[in-house]
Design a protein around this motif. Structure first.
Motif: not given
Length: 335
Positions: A160-189
């Motif tokens: 945390p808050h450092s350039t010191a290496l923690g490790g290396v790993i793949f990006v599995y995807g996820g671990d995201d939080c998507i909250a309190n956003n507005i999605f307009i959906g303007r571009y229907r293509e």
């Protein structure tokens, strides 16, 4: 180990500039962009003719933007607005305007935490999220939010808050939080506008093994995501993982961008829709820690995050409105 640390590299301030008509990129940093502030810059017409190729084309392109703050900038008519590539651990992307870019934001092969909050993303493609451990909070998305794992590359995460290496790993995807956003959906293509692309992601933790660390790992093995309290206009779609989604049905949301006396003006009818915009306050306690790095979603000084101000710097309540603006209006001065 060769002297790349907080005491000897990064810590730059790039503020109040107009950067435009650049052939390849406007602001670029390779590791030296760590611990920096990129604030209130007008970045536009960067490689908008596509005359350069490769992997470094954007209004701002940074490798290893550790604890870097990108705030209150205006990106438009760029091949990419902002591109954070590798090790954007602790980066904060907040209160920026993106429009008429080929792509607004790209976060590539990072492990988090990275916070994207109170931005306006108004191009056709808003966010290509080939990372994990990203929190998208109180943004306004007009186009496509596209998440994707990357199981073909091992990439770095840090202590945390450092350039010191923690490790290396793949990006599995996820671990995201998507909250309190507005999605307009303007571009229907685009086939899926909203959080629909997260439909193939996991909502619960799935046990990992060494067998997963192969290019055959697929989207059924993502880290879990949390999606809640987003608001959808113009047919933008949620996914089955979401809790508390709201819809402005039978209402056509509109917006426009103009420049008057050197100021960027956002005009919209969003707040005329009969839809409940009230949500809950986002804090470090709610967001927790990024899975792989073990670092909390917090400020770069280690203090907790509270998303209690909006795009304009106005104070939010304990039941804040979804999207980047706390007060309802038909016109906002953005820059």
């Amino acid at each position: 180990h060769n002297g790349w640390d907080k005491e000897t590299i990064g810590g730059h301030i790039v503020r109040n500039n107009e950067i435009y008509n650049c052939g390849q990129t406007g602001i670029v940093g390779c590791m030296g962009g760590a611990f920096s502030d990129i604030i209130h810059n007008h970045v536009h017409h960067i490689n908008d003719r596509g005359e350069f190729g490769g992997a470094e084309m954007a209004g701002v392109k940074l490798h290893a933007a550790i604890d870097t703050v990108i705030e209150q900038n205006c990106f438009h008519n760029c091949i990419n607005g902002l591109w954070l590539d590798w090790e954007a651990q602790g980066a904060a992307v907040r209160r920026n305007i993106f429009y008429e870019n080929n792509q607004d934001l790209f976060i590539e092969v990072c492990h988090g935490p990275c916070t994207v909050e109170n931005n306006l993303m108004l191009s056709k493609r808003n966010f290509l999220n080939v990372s994990q451990g990203t929190a998208c909070l109180h943004n306004l998305f007009a186009g496509e939010l596209f998440p994707s794992p990357d199981t073909g590359r091992f990439t770095l995460y840090h202590q945390p808050h450092s350039t010191a290496l923690g490790g290396v790993i793949f990006v599995y995807g996820g671990d995201d939080c998507i909250a309190n956003n507005i999605f307009i959906g303007r571009y229907r293509e685009h086939p899926l506008l909203g959080t629909g692309w997260y439909e193939k992601y996991s909502g619960t933790f799935e046990k990992k093994s060494m067998e997963d660390d192969k290019p055959t790992a697929d989207m059924n093995k993502t880290l879990p995501v949390r999606i809640f309290d987003n608001v959808y206009y113009n047919g933008a779609e949620t996914c089955t993982l979401e809790k508390g989604a709201r819809f402005a049905k039978k209402f056509e949301a509109k917006f426009s961008i103009s420049w008057e006396d050197g100021h960027c003006i956002f005009s919209t009818n969003l707040y005329e829709a009969p839809v409940n915009l009230k949500t809950g306050l986002i804090t470090t306690d709610l967001l927790g820690k990024a899975f792989e790095s073990g670092q909390a979603f917090e400020n770069r000084d280690g203090s907790p995050i509270i998303i209690d101000t909006d795009f304009l710097g106005e104070k939010r309540t304990n039941t804040p409105s979804a999207g980047p603006f706390e007060a309802a209006a038909s016109q906002f001065i953005l820059f």
